[in-house]
Write a protein that holds these residues in place. Sequence first.
Motif, short mmCIF file in Angstrom:
data_model
loop_
_atom_site.label_atom_id
_atom_site.label_comp_id
_atom_site.label_asym_id
_atom_site.label_seq_id
_atom_site.Cartn_x
_atom_site.Cartn_y
_atom_site.Cartn_z
N ASN A 1 0.86 -1.18 0.00
CA ASN A 1 0.00 0.00 0.00
C ASN A 1 0.90 1.24 0.00
OD1 ASN A 1 -1.68 2.17 0.52
ND2 ASN A 1 -2.84 1.13 2.12
N TRP B 1 0.36 4.30 0.06
CA TRP B 1 -0.06 5.39 0.95
C TRP B 1 0.41 5.20 2.38
CZ3 TRP B 1 -1.84 10.00 -0.48
CH2 TRP B 1 -2.19 10.13 -1.82
N SER C 1 7.22 3.64 -3.61
CA SER C 1 5.87 4.10 -3.29
C SER C 1 5.25 4.89 -4.44
CB SER C 1 5.92 4.96 -2.02
OG SER C 1 4.64 5.37 -1.66
N LYS D 1 4.32 2.83 -7.52
CA LYS D 1 3.07 2.07 -7.35
C LYS D 1 1.86 2.99 -7.49
CE LYS D 1 1.16 -1.74 -5.23
NZ LYS D 1 0.80 -2.84 -6.00
N ASP D 2 1.95 4.19 -6.93
CA ASP D 2 0.88 5.18 -7.03
C ASP D 2 1.51 6.57 -6.99
OD1 ASP D 2 -1.25 6.94 -6.78
OD2 ASP D 2 -2.26 5.80 -5.21
N SER D 3 1.51 7.24 -8.13
CA SER D 3 2.21 8.53 -8.23
C SER D 3 1.66 9.58 -7.27
CB SER D 3 2.18 9.05 -9.67
OG SER D 3 0.87 9.17 -10.13
N TYR D 4 0.41 9.44 -6.87
CA TYR D 4 -0.16 10.42 -5.94
C TYR D 4 0.37 10.25 -4.51
CZ TYR D 4 -3.20 11.81 -9.71
OH TYR D 4 -3.67 12.27 -10.92
N ASP E 1 5.37 9.61 -15.31
CA ASP E 1 4.13 8.83 -15.35
C ASP E 1 3.01 9.66 -15.98
OD1 ASP E 1 2.33 6.68 -14.72
OD2 ASP E 1 1.68 7.81 -12.96
N ASN F 1 0.78 15.38 -12.97
CA ASN F 1 1.14 15.12 -11.57
C ASN F 1 2.03 16.20 -10.98
OD1 ASN F 1 -0.36 12.79 -11.57
ND2 ASN F 1 1.37 11.46 -11.97
#
Length: 183
Positions: A50, A52, A74, A77-80, A99, A103
């Motif tokens: 995860n 986040w 991290s 896996k999820d740029s945010y 990505d 962003n």
Amino acid sequence: MRMYINENESGKYDHLSEKEQLELIIKDPNNISYISNISVQLQLKIVKMNPWLLRNIVEKIGEENVPEMIKLASVRKDSYAINCLKNPSKQVQLEVVIDNVINILSIKNPDDEVAFYCIISHPELLRRRFKNMKIPHGYFQNLPIRVQEMLIEFDPVFLMLIENLNPSLKSKFSNYYNTFKNY
């Protein structure tokens, strides 16, 4: 914001194996606070599971103590997940904008080279609106002189696209500027 827990409970789960610690963190991410020394391997497993949860790791050990490879894993896996970091490195910023250049709007103070990359990839970012998104006021309108110069050297058309062009650059590139101004 750092988590503060009872000092007697800080190492509460240190005696457990890494696998058991991971299971406890899966059940409740706040269990990170009960592990005094989170190994790099455990951090990596956590953010791969995860991304986040990077926020919990940062709160526990401090952003400056989180290894770069954990931050990169991290955001890959999820740029945010970059929102979990206050001061992401240039490498982490680049990973996020490669990505998707949009962003960059998740980065409060983008590195000059990252801003340059995004603008040359999508010059329409210099507008106040981009693909039905309102860009925060002044986000690209007040570019540092270094970035403005890099953009102009890359393509002189940026002389006309940059709203608040530095006056010294107008004179430095006056031959281009006057040509474009007349069109």
